[in-house]
Design a protein around this motif. Sequence first.
Motif, PDB file in Angstrom:
ATOM      1  N   GLU A 140      36.940  48.198  40.344  1.00 26.53           N
ATOM      2  CA  GLU A 140      36.779  46.765  40.085  1.00 26.53           C
ATOM      3  C   GLU A 140      35.371  46.480  39.576  1.00 26.53           C
ATOM      4  O   GLU A 140      34.430  47.177  39.928  1.00 26.53           O
ATOM      5  N   LYS A 141      35.259  45.434  38.762  1.00 26.98           N
ATOM      6  CA  LYS A 141      33.965  44.967  38.253  1.00 26.98           C
ATOM      7  C   LYS A 141      33.917  43.455  38.366  1.00 26.98           C
ATOM      8  O   LYS A 141      34.905  42.789  38.092  1.00 26.98           O
ATOM      9  N   THR A 142      32.742  42.950  38.758  1.00 28.25           N
ATOM     10  CA  THR A 142      32.554  41.499  38.828  1.00 28.25           C
ATOM     11  C   THR A 142      31.160  41.168  38.315  1.00 28.25           C
ATOM     12  O   THR A 142      30.169  41.679  38.853  1.00 28.25           O
ATOM     13  N   THR A 163      28.178  39.099  38.469  1.00 27.81           N
ATOM     14  CA  THR A 163      27.688  38.221  39.532  1.00 27.81           C
ATOM     15  C   THR A 163      26.459  37.409  39.129  1.00 27.81           C
ATOM     16  O   THR A 163      26.081  36.484  39.828  1.00 27.81           O
ATOM     17  N   GLY A 176      25.774  42.933  37.723  1.00 26.24           N
ATOM     18  CA  GLY A 176      27.140  42.770  38.202  1.00 26.24           C
ATOM     19  C   GLY A 176      27.442  43.816  39.252  1.00 26.24           C
ATOM     20  O   GLY A 176      26.697  44.782  39.432  1.00 26.24           O
TER      21      GLY A 176
END
Length: 146
Positions: free
Chosen positions: A106-108, A110, A115
């Motif tokens: 997963e990648k977010t 931020t 991130g």
Amino acid sequence: MLYFEDFSEGETFELSSQTLTRAEIIEFAEQWDPQPFHLGEDHGKDAVFDGLVASGLHTLCLGSRMMITEVMNESANMGGKGITDISFHRPVEPEETLTGRLDVTEKTATHPERGDVIFELTMTTSDGSAVLSATYVSILGRRPDA
């Protein structure tokens, strides 16, 4: 240099292999996890294990080192937020060779400059059986504007 944008969900990094010797298992246990079944063959026979086994912490540290030296040190790594879901699937015996695999799950994004990337680390033996899995949350810098 790998930036946040360079990591893709579903991407896999095949990491190196290392054989844990009897001496390395005992040396690690003496300093960090001095339970009898990590300190010698005789101690382990009275436990649930059939002889000497490596500390799960040793296996986790080995996998973490592979992840850091082979992926994170080649990236815009800004640190970690935590390690969760650590599972020791089976004991590691002396002279077993362990290989690491790192999956991007997963990648977010931020912040405009960084991130979070969630990695799943898996350590396996030469026959492919998993001995450890753990989830890492890492902070990666974003690619600077050109």
